[in-house]
Motif scaffolding. Structure first.
Motif: not given
Length: 189
Positions: A95-106, A146-151
């Motif tokens: 379900t996480s196949a849309e990698v560009e849509q992943l967020t710091a939470q997902t 890309a999302v590391r700073l929000d983790l």
């Protein structure tokens, strides 16, 4: 890496040379100089034979390692098929196949899913399958950056551990394949 594969062969040659030297020393107490001279010649022949055998084994292992490296480089130069890349992406990330849509939470669950599927399937994968899995892993790593700073720090640590495990699994497979490629088959006597 190559030293670990070749070390048993070198160890065997050194052991043979030491045994020959000990065999020369033991009888020398009760022998004449001419007898010791002949024993030294015989020992030298045995050491030369052992060294020649070890050199032949090392040469074969080196040739096989070079062949393995050449095939690996040739394979890595071949572009990945887009359809197969998408299929691997879907298979490994679900379900996480849309990698560009992943967020710091997902993103952490995506890594967890990738590693769970990698552990399950790795034993049946070819080197080319690993190429596709690595492409998925790289895309996920790009998104992570890309999302590391929000983790949160705890999630970042878990992701680092999962990244290290994937790399270890891939490297382990490479080492096993290299070991199999350079393994010297027993010679029939």
């Amino acid at each position: 890496m190559k030293h670990a594969v070749v070390a048993p062969f070198v160890h065997a040659a050194v052991s043979a040379a030491l045994l020959a030297a000990v065999a020369l020393l033991l009888p020398s107490c009760d022998s004449t100089p001419r007898e010791r001279q002949e024993a030294v010649r015989e020992g030298a022949r045995e050491i030369d034979t052992a060294a020649d055998k070890a050199a032949a084994v090392l040469k074969r292992a080196g040739n096989r390692a070079a062949r393995f490296d050449s095939v690996s480089r040739q394979r890595s130069r071949q572009p990945l098929d887009d359809a197969a890349t998408k299929a691997f992406n879907q298979e490994l990330l679900g379900t996480s196949a849309e990698v560009e849509q992943l967020t710091a939470q997902t993103i952490e669950p995506a890594y967890t899913q990738l590693l769970r599927n990698t552990r399950d399937k790795r034993r049946t994968w070819t080197q080319r399958d690993w190429d596709y899995a690595t492409a998925v892993f790289r895309r996920l790593n790009d998104r992570y950056r890309a999302v590391r700073l929000d983790l949160p720090a705890r999630n970042e640590l878990r992701i680092k551990a999962l990244q290290a495990e994937f790399t270890a699994l891939e490297t382990g497979r490479d080492l096993n394949d290299l070991r199999d490629a350079v393994r010297d088959e027993p010679v029939a006597r």
